[in-house]
Design a protein around this motif. Structure first.
Motif, PDB file in Angstrom:
ATOM      1  N   GLY A 424      47.233  35.568  55.259  1.00 48.79           N
ATOM      2  CA  GLY A 424      45.932  35.447  55.973  1.00 48.79           C
ATOM      3  C   GLY A 424      46.002  35.633  57.639  1.00 48.79           C
ATOM      4  N   ASP A 425      47.260  35.855  57.770  1.00 44.78           N
ATOM      5  CA  ASP A 425      47.689  36.214  59.344  1.00 44.78           C
ATOM      6  C   ASP A 425      47.494  37.717  59.476  1.00 44.78           C
ATOM      7  OD1 ASP A 425      47.632  33.632  60.121  1.00 44.78           O
ATOM      8  OD2 ASP A 425      49.827  33.495  60.518  1.00 44.78           O
ATOM      9  N   VAL A 426      47.458  38.168  60.686  1.00 46.29           N
ATOM     10  CA  VAL A 426      47.361  39.743  60.938  1.00 46.29           C
ATOM     11  C   VAL A 426      48.499  40.474  60.183  1.00 46.29           C
ATOM     12  CG1 VAL A 426      47.524  41.549  62.724  1.00 46.29           C
ATOM     13  CG2 VAL A 426      46.336  39.357  63.188  1.00 46.29           C
ATOM     14  N   PRO A 427      49.810  40.021  59.987  1.00 48.78           N
ATOM     15  CA  PRO A 427      50.869  40.657  59.585  1.00 48.78           C
ATOM     16  C   PRO A 427      50.561  41.105  57.953  1.00 48.78           C
ATOM     17  CG  PRO A 427      51.912  39.294  60.933  1.00 48.78           C
ATOM     18  CD  PRO A 427      50.352  38.833  60.854  1.00 48.78           C
ATOM     19  N   SER A 428      49.843  40.266  57.266  1.00 48.67           N
ATOM     20  CA  SER A 428      49.684  40.581  55.792  1.00 48.67           C
ATOM     21  C   SER A 428      48.269  41.623  55.445  1.00 48.67           C
ATOM     22  CB  SER A 428      49.478  39.253  55.233  1.00 48.67           C
ATOM     23  OG  SER A 428      48.034  38.372  55.778  1.00 48.67           O
ATOM     24  N   MET A 429      47.490  41.799  56.369  1.00 48.49           N
ATOM     25  CA  MET A 429      46.311  42.540  56.333  1.00 48.49           C
ATOM     26  C   MET A 429      46.554  44.004  55.817  1.00 48.49           C
ATOM     27  SD  MET A 429      43.822  41.273  59.352  1.00 48.49           S
ATOM     28  CE  MET A 429      42.564  40.025  59.108  1.00 48.49           C
ATOM     29  N   LYS A 430      47.549  44.716  56.364  1.00 48.16           N
ATOM     30  CA  LYS A 430      47.757  46.173  56.177  1.00 48.16           C
ATOM     31  C   LYS A 430      48.121  46.106  54.345  1.00 48.16           C
ATOM     32  CE  LYS A 430      50.589  50.052  57.317  1.00 48.16           C
ATOM     33  NZ  LYS A 430      51.757  50.449  58.046  1.00 48.16           N
ATOM     34  N   ARG A 431      48.915  45.341  53.833  1.00 47.17           N
ATOM     35  CA  ARG A 431      49.346  45.375  52.682  1.00 47.17           C
ATOM     36  C   ARG A 431      48.694  44.704  51.684  1.00 47.17           C
ATOM     37  NH1 ARG A 431      54.511  41.794  51.826  1.00 47.17           N
ATOM     38  NH2 ARG A 431      53.054  40.176  51.797  1.00 47.17           N
ATOM     39  N   ASP A 432      48.165  43.589  51.918  1.00 49.08           N
ATOM     40  CA  ASP A 432      47.477  42.734  50.976  1.00 49.08           C
ATOM     41  C   ASP A 432      46.176  42.802  50.696  1.00 49.08           C
ATOM     42  OD1 ASP A 432      50.098  41.412  50.419  1.00 49.08           O
ATOM     43  OD2 ASP A 432      49.955  40.102  51.992  1.00 49.08           O
ATOM     44  N   ILE A 433      45.462  43.097  51.723  1.00 52.93           N
ATOM     45  CA  ILE A 433      43.911  43.402  51.450  1.00 52.93           C
ATOM     46  C   ILE A 433      43.762  44.491  50.529  1.00 52.93           C
ATOM     47  CG2 ILE A 433      41.892  44.125  52.736  1.00 52.93           C
ATOM     48  CD1 ILE A 433      42.422  42.264  54.781  1.00 52.93           C
ATOM     49  N   PRO A 434      44.226  45.772  50.882  1.00 52.87           N
ATOM     50  CA  PRO A 434      44.101  46.898  49.766  1.00 52.87           C
ATOM     51  C   PRO A 434      44.674  46.457  48.253  1.00 52.87           C
ATOM     52  CG  PRO A 434      44.824  47.542  51.813  1.00 52.87           C
ATOM     53  CD  PRO A 434      45.007  46.087  51.971  1.00 52.87           C
ATOM     54  N   ALA A 435      45.541  45.674  48.103  1.00 56.17           N
ATOM     55  CA  ALA A 435      46.051  45.533  46.826  1.00 56.17           C
ATOM     56  C   ALA A 435      45.078  44.354  46.079  1.00 56.17           C
ATOM     57  CB  ALA A 435      47.270  44.505  46.891  1.00 56.17           C
ATOM     58  N   VAL A 436      44.169  43.553  47.120  1.00 58.98           N
ATOM     59  CA  VAL A 436      43.371  42.419  46.186  1.00 58.98           C
ATOM     60  C   VAL A 436      42.222  43.364  45.885  1.00 58.98           C
ATOM     61  CG1 VAL A 436      41.906  40.719  46.586  1.00 58.98           C
ATOM     62  CG2 VAL A 436      44.335  40.696  47.240  1.00 58.98           C
ATOM     63  N   VAL A 437      41.591  44.334  47.077  1.00 59.71           N
ATOM     64  CA  VAL A 437      40.373  45.172  46.551  1.00 59.71           C
ATOM     65  C   VAL A 437      40.613  46.087  45.591  1.00 59.71           C
ATOM     66  CG1 VAL A 437      39.159  46.742  47.509  1.00 59.71           C
ATOM     67  CG2 VAL A 437      39.703  44.887  49.076  1.00 59.71           C
ATOM     68  N   GLN A 438      41.983  46.476  45.459  1.00 59.16           N
ATOM     69  CA  GLN A 438      41.987  47.779  44.375  1.00 59.16           C
ATOM     70  C   GLN A 438      42.252  47.067  42.932  1.00 59.16           C
ATOM     71  OE1 GLN A 438      44.740  47.985  42.012  1.00 59.16           O
ATOM     72  NE2 GLN A 438      43.735  50.071  41.342  1.00 59.16           N
ATOM     73  N   ARG A 439      42.646  45.584  42.871  1.00 62.75           N
ATOM     74  CA  ARG A 439      42.684  44.837  41.653  1.00 62.75           C
ATOM     75  C   ARG A 439      41.398  44.186  41.230  1.00 62.75           C
ATOM     76  NH1 ARG A 439      46.049  41.674  38.949  1.00 62.75           N
ATOM     77  NH2 ARG A 439      47.813  43.337  39.375  1.00 62.75           N
ATOM     78  N   ILE A 440      40.307  44.148  42.342  1.00 72.61           N
ATOM     79  CA  ILE A 440      39.041  43.673  42.183  1.00 72.61           C
ATOM     80  C   ILE A 440      38.310  44.766  41.393  1.00 72.61           C
ATOM     81  CG2 ILE A 440      36.854  43.015  43.247  1.00 72.61           C
ATOM     82  CD1 ILE A 440      38.286  41.155  44.978  1.00 72.61           C
ATOM     83  N   SER A 441      38.537  45.967  42.196  1.00 72.65           N
ATOM     84  CA  SER A 441      37.885  47.151  41.685  1.00 72.65           C
ATOM     85  C   SER A 441      38.176  47.533  40.125  1.00 72.65           C
ATOM     86  CB  SER A 441      37.926  48.374  42.428  1.00 72.65           C
ATOM     87  OG  SER A 441      37.614  49.701  42.104  1.00 72.65           O
ATOM     88  N   ARG A 442      39.520  47.512  39.821  1.00 73.23           N
ATOM     89  CA  ARG A 442      39.946  47.825  38.599  1.00 73.23           C
ATOM     90  C   ARG A 442      39.467  46.759  37.408  1.00 73.23           C
ATOM     91  NH1 ARG A 442      45.699  46.152  36.282  1.00 73.23           N
ATOM     92  NH2 ARG A 442      44.505  44.178  36.059  1.00 73.23           N
ATOM     93  N   ASP A 443      39.437  45.657  37.630  1.00 73.01           N
ATOM     94  CA  ASP A 443      38.962  44.572  36.948  1.00 73.01           C
ATOM     95  C   ASP A 443      37.443  44.776  36.622  1.00 73.01           C
ATOM     96  OD1 ASP A 443      41.585  43.705  36.774  1.00 73.01           O
ATOM     97  OD2 ASP A 443      41.229  41.808  37.813  1.00 73.01           O
ATOM     98  N   LEU A 444      36.753  44.922  37.869  1.00 73.32           N
ATOM     99  CA  LEU A 444      35.096  45.039  37.489  1.00 73.32           C
ATOM    100  C   LEU A 444      34.778  46.192  36.818  1.00 73.32           C
ATOM    101  CD1 LEU A 444      33.906  43.828  41.087  1.00 73.32           C
ATOM    102  CD2 LEU A 444      33.856  42.513  38.945  1.00 73.32           C
ATOM    103  N   PHE A 445      35.699  47.291  36.941  1.00 74.80           N
ATOM    104  CA  PHE A 445      35.214  48.683  36.316  1.00 74.80           C
ATOM    105  C   PHE A 445      35.727  48.421  34.670  1.00 74.80           C
ATOM    106  CE2 PHE A 445      36.919  52.774  34.902  1.00 74.80           C
ATOM    107  CZ  PHE A 445      35.749  53.639  34.925  1.00 74.80           C
ATOM    108  N   LEU A 446      37.034  47.698  34.219  1.00 74.28           N
ATOM    109  CA  LEU A 446      37.278  47.629  33.147  1.00 74.28           C
ATOM    110  C   LEU A 446      36.331  46.572  32.316  1.00 74.28           C
ATOM    111  CD1 LEU A 446      41.245  48.149  33.339  1.00 74.28           C
ATOM    112  CD2 LEU A 446      39.509  49.984  32.906  1.00 74.28           C
ATOM    113  N   ALA A 447      35.971  45.905  33.021  1.00 73.75           N
ATOM    114  CA  ALA A 447      35.128  44.865  32.335  1.00 73.75           C
ATOM    115  C   ALA A 447      33.824  45.255  31.927  1.00 73.75           C
ATOM    116  CB  ALA A 447      34.835  43.695  33.370  1.00 73.75           C
ATOM    117  N   ASP A 448      33.364  46.375  32.704  1.00 72.25           N
ATOM    118  CA  ASP A 448      32.154  47.038  32.238  1.00 72.25           C
ATOM    119  C   ASP A 448      32.413  48.378  31.614  1.00 72.25           C
ATOM    120  OD1 ASP A 448      30.307  44.981  32.936  1.00 72.25           O
ATOM    121  OD2 ASP A 448      30.663  45.365  34.751  1.00 72.25           O
TER     122      ASP A 448
END
Length: 482
Positions: A424-448
């Motif tokens: 949630g702090d700045v140090p985590s943004m580079k690593r964790d935001i892309p990981a979450v977004v990629q998973r959301i994208s994958r899940d939404l794609f495969l769900a449909d």
């Protein structure tokens, strides 16, 4: 060549060069209001909204319980440090796009020389930058909207919201397929208020997470309990506001000064931390707990320059009472009386403490459900952290009992044991935001998948017909005339 003087030229060029965001590719579903709801409209909410936009995921909604932008987030409210505690060079919400970075924003307004002079980012400048980021990128945030309950409903969630519009309060229900909890330090628990202070009337004590009227403490005697950065920041703010005396009480014999997490602040450990064995991740979390949270040296120097600041080491509080309008206590054989007490004692992680999580908390896998530490290495506080998946998603305590949990992503400090950072702090943004977004994208794609399979197998109009090349087709019996 005449150089543009527009202060946001670098940011404008960045958006021009990366091109427009993709159109929303997620097929609509009947009865679904939002593909993703982001809880929290501070730096996290804005960064996720932008990243999801660039991933072509639409129907994203950011909600924030604060009444308006001025009251949202911590930077102009509960945060009291003069400077951010992290290096100024860290990648933040700009998603790897230099023109949207703090440095680009700062240099456009104050010059490169000024940026070179600052060692860390001033807190109020960071707040200005985040406000610019939201407005420049057009990130819509629904203020006055509090999530009160997450209700699983098959393949989606029913979100119970309390919506405030001035004095009017409405309770509404909206539906979402994915949830990102970007709701700050108390997002999976609450303030840690020591038992010795809980019996005090609210008029005599506050936690650093609360709004505190420091002006009202002018000339007063103030006690601060704790030794991490927030405790020193509160003490410094009280002193600067004119408090008569400020005493800071620490259980330890020394102030923690060794930032043990710095040993893993290199790309290999940072990028791959989640893949470490549980035993190593647990030992790292325990090492941090044993060493203690280190305040920045300038936070300590901020208070020690005042002659009316007094530091008490090895001085835990065991009891309190109120007499004649003051808080009385005995510490290390001395008696004290204070007008006000501030707890800079951090936060407790316990999903069951959050009303919005109450219905699902019992199904969330915690570290104590997953890992049994060796004798002498147990830690109840760490064991209460959720045991998260690779995309910071909740996992089920019992396999198959709550499959919906994987659609809730925890982007707050409850991810500390799993990911090794105060997420949630700045140090985590580079690593964790892309990981979450990629998973959301994958899940939404495969769900449909059926809809996408039909789409990718769909007919496509030809870009041209045979007439474009007909005159050049080789004819075997053709006679070329020289």
């Amino acid at each position: 060549m005449t150089q543009s003087t527009h202060p946001d030229q670098s940011a404008l060029d960045t958006l021009r060069l990366i091109g427009p965001a993709p159109e929303n590719w997620v097929p609509p579903r009947n009865g679904i209001d939002h593909n993703v709801v982001i809880v929290g409209g501070g730096q996290t909410g804005a960064a996720f909204a932008f990243a999801l936009r660039r991933a072509g995921i639409g129907q994203v909604n950011v909600i924030d319980a604060a009444a308006d932008e001025a009251q949202s987030g911590v930077w102009l409210n509960r945060a009291r440090m003069n400077k951010l505690r992290t290096p100024k060079s860290l990648v933040g919400p700009e998603a790897g796009l230099p023109g949207l970075s703090f440095q680009a924003w700062y240099e456009a307004r104050f010059g490169a020389a000024s940026y070179a002079e600052i060692d860390r980012i001033p807190r109020t400048r960071w707040a200005e930058y985040l406000a610019w980021y939201r407005h420049f990128l057009g990130i819509p945030i629904r203020y006055g909207t509090r999530l009160t309950r997450i209700e699983p409903a098959g393949e989606h969630f029913r979100l119970h919201l309390e919506v405030r519009d001035g004095a009017t309060v409405r309770n509404v229900v909206e539906t979402a397929r994915k949830i990102v909890l970007g709701n700050g330090v108390a997002g999976n628990g609450g303030p840690n208020i020591p038992a010795v202070l809980k019996s005090l009337p609210p008029a005599f004590r506050a936690h650093t997470s609360e709004a505190i009227s420091f002006a009202a403490l002018r000339g007063k005697s103030v006690a601060v309990i704790g030794s991490a950065a927030s405790a020193f920041d509160a003490a410094g703010t009280a002193l600067e506001a004119g408090a008569g005396q400020v005493h800071l009480f620490v259980r330890r014999e020394r102030i923690a000064s060794v930032p043990v997490t710095r040993t893993r602040a290199y790309p290999g450990a940072y990028d791959n931390y989640f893949h470490l064995p549980d035993a190593i991740r647990w030992s790292q979390a325990r090492r941090f707990r044993v060493a203690g949270s280190t305040p920045p040296v300038d936070a300590v120097e901020r208070v020690t320059r005042f002659p009316n600041f007094h530091l008490h080491l090895g001085a835990p509080w065991t009891h309190t009472s109120v007499r004649d309008g003051r808080v009385e206590t005995d510490v290390a054989g001395e008696s004290f009386a204070f007008d006000f007490v501030i707890a800079g004692t951090g936060y407790v992680i316990d999903p069951a403490l959050r009303p919005e999580l109450a219905e699902i908390a019992g199904s969330i896998r915690l570290w104590r459900d997953q890992y049994s530490p060796a004798e002498g290495d147990s830690d109840d506080a760490l064991g209460a952290h959720p045991y998260l998946g690779a995309a910071l998603e909740y996992l089920e305590k019992v396999e198959g009992d709550a499959p919906y949990l994987k659609h809730i992503h925890v982007y707050n400090p409850a991810a500390f044991v799993s990911f090794g950072l105060p997420v949630g702090d700045v140090p985590s943004m580079k690593r964790d935001i892309p990981a979450v977004v990629q998973r959301i994208s994958r899940d939404l794609f495969l769900a449909d998948l059926d809809a996408h399979e039909a789409r990718i197998h769909g007919d496509i109009a030809a870009d041209f017909d045979d007439s474009v090349y007909a005159q050049s087709v080789w004819q075997r019996d053709r006679i070329d005339v020289a």
